[in-house]
Write an enzyme that holds these catalytic residues in place. Sequence first.
Site, PDB file in Angstrom:
ATOM      1  N   TRP A 100      35.702  39.659  35.904  1.00 36.14           N
ATOM      2  CA  TRP A 100      36.150  38.303  36.242  1.00 36.14           C
ATOM      3  C   TRP A 100      35.055  37.263  36.066  1.00 36.14           C
ATOM      4  CZ3 TRP A 100      40.694  37.617  35.181  1.00 36.14           C
ATOM      5  CH2 TRP A 100      41.713  38.488  35.551  1.00 36.14           C
TER       6      TRP A 100
ATOM      7  N   ASP B 119      33.915  32.511  43.124  1.00 31.95           N
ATOM      8  CA  ASP B 119      35.302  32.965  42.997  1.00 31.95           C
ATOM      9  C   ASP B 119      35.535  34.010  44.091  1.00 31.95           C
ATOM     10  OD1 ASP B 119      37.748  34.050  42.329  1.00 31.95           O
ATOM     11  OD2 ASP B 119      37.153  34.763  40.338  1.00 31.95           O
TER      12      ASP B 119
ATOM     13  N   LYS C 113      46.246  37.725  45.615  1.00 33.01           N
ATOM     14  CA  LYS C 113      45.593  38.975  45.983  1.00 33.01           C
ATOM     15  C   LYS C 113      45.740  39.250  47.480  1.00 33.01           C
ATOM     16  CE  LYS C 113      44.512  38.985  41.768  1.00 33.01           C
ATOM     17  NZ  LYS C 113      43.274  38.840  41.063  1.00 33.01           N
TER      18      LYS C 113
HETATM   19  C1  LIG Z   1      42.969  38.195  39.844  1.00 36.81           C
HETATM   20  C2  LIG Z   1      41.681  37.497  39.741  1.00 36.81           C
HETATM   21  C3  LIG Z   1      41.511  36.402  38.884  1.00 36.81           C
HETATM   22  C4  LIG Z   1      42.562  35.936  37.904  1.00 36.81           C
HETATM   23  O1  LIG Z   1      43.706  35.474  38.460  1.00 36.81           O
HETATM   24  P1  LIG Z   1      44.910  34.951  37.562  1.00 36.81           P
HETATM   25  O2  LIG Z   1      45.699  34.154  38.542  1.00 36.81           O
HETATM   26  O3  LIG Z   1      45.620  36.137  37.035  1.00 36.81           O
HETATM   27  O4  LIG Z   1      44.344  34.109  36.469  1.00 36.81           O
HETATM   28  C5  LIG Z   1      40.287  35.780  38.899  1.00 36.81           C
HETATM   29  N1  LIG Z   1      39.277  36.207  39.673  1.00 36.81           N
HETATM   30  C6  LIG Z   1      39.406  37.257  40.498  1.00 36.81           C
HETATM   31  C7  LIG Z   1      38.256  37.695  41.338  1.00 36.81           C
HETATM   32  C8  LIG Z   1      40.602  37.939  40.558  1.00 36.81           C
HETATM   33  O5  LIG Z   1      40.738  38.992  41.365  1.00 36.81           O
END
Ligand SMILES: *Cc1c(COP(=O)(O)O)cnc(C)c1O
Length: 363
Positions: free
Chosen positions: A103, A172, A196
């Site tokens: 990511w 993030d 998530k």
């Molecule tokens: C799932 C995830 C993303 C991406 O999310 P999308 O909504 O599918 O673009 C980005 N960063 C982390 C840490 C993630 O777990």
Amino acid sequence: MTTKPINFGAGPGKIPEDVLKEAQQEFLAYEGIEFSVTELSHRSDTYAKINETAQNDLRELLNVPSNYKIIFLHGGGQGLFAAVAMNLMGKNKIADYAVTGIWSQVAANEAKRYGQVNLVFPTPDNPGNIPEPSTWTITSNASYVYYCDNETIQGVEYPFIPDTKGVPLVADMSSNLMTRKFDISKFGVVIAAVQKNLGTAGLGIVIIREDLLGNALDICPSILNFKQVSDYNSILNTPPIFPIYLHGKVLKWVKKLGGLEAMENESKRKSQLLYSVIDSSNDFYQSTVPVNTRSRTNVTFRIKDKNEELESDFLKKAEEKKMFQLKGHSLVGGIRVSLYNAITYEDVEYLVDFMKEFQSNNA
Ligand SMILES: *Cc1c(COP(=O)(O)O)cnc(C)c1O
């Protein structure tokens, strides 16, 4: 005994059953109106309240100080990657990235479209070997330093908040926000996609220190422009109403269970139980992540030296016992158990009982 299905998926992740039931009950007619929340005008007072309440609850739960704005954005996690670069790189188009997994790599690649990206350390062979923060090469005039607090795919979580020597820090936290306390004043910006741990896909959260607003590149679309969306209190255009509504319900659920502290305690208990079973399995189950950077929310492991046949048998037998979405990401393979807030300690006990049984049948 009939077993309830358990969704251990990494994302979209499990949503508390109480929340789903409430949403189901209200789906055709939301409180005070005689139609569905998905049909509700975003300019209505009813929606204004949903929007306001979710923001306030998020602020309260995470202890966000008043000099930070909370913004709801379209575009999920990857939309946020682009938005971060377009909103914060405006000053000199230089940004620093810590790449420790997929990511953060995707985020760095996205940022390269908008400016110069410096890596603060060479990418480690094992993503869990995060270099000591004192060894990071921070560019003194970078617009920001970016890292991913929990690498969902590899199962690596930062055990520290990096010291960026005065450069604004961007994190993030898509897969671990609301699972542990942290001091938000150490951050310039925290971003998270909610699917998530905090709701359903379609919504990104931005928590940003006010002085960082207003540096966007001219090419930044209005709907991703933090300042513009914030000035409209996240109702610049039609927001993802249903995801925000559901997110608000998840936040109420977290409050009812005791807030962030309760989530943190449970997260610790659940992950410790699972890792202890992995570590005491005589290498039948193998974690590839160093102990101090193991994720509490995404537990990754292999079975018997990457025996793929055994791994697919494990997944099949787990499904027979109604445990779903345990397959590791295709880029890393193996097994991944996501322990988001809606997963209970009892769910993990049920899983580890199965793991012990599977081991004794296959050792
Ligand atoms: C799932 C995830 C993303 C991406 O999310 P999308 O909504 O599918 O673009 C980005 N960063 C982390 C840490 C993630 O777990």
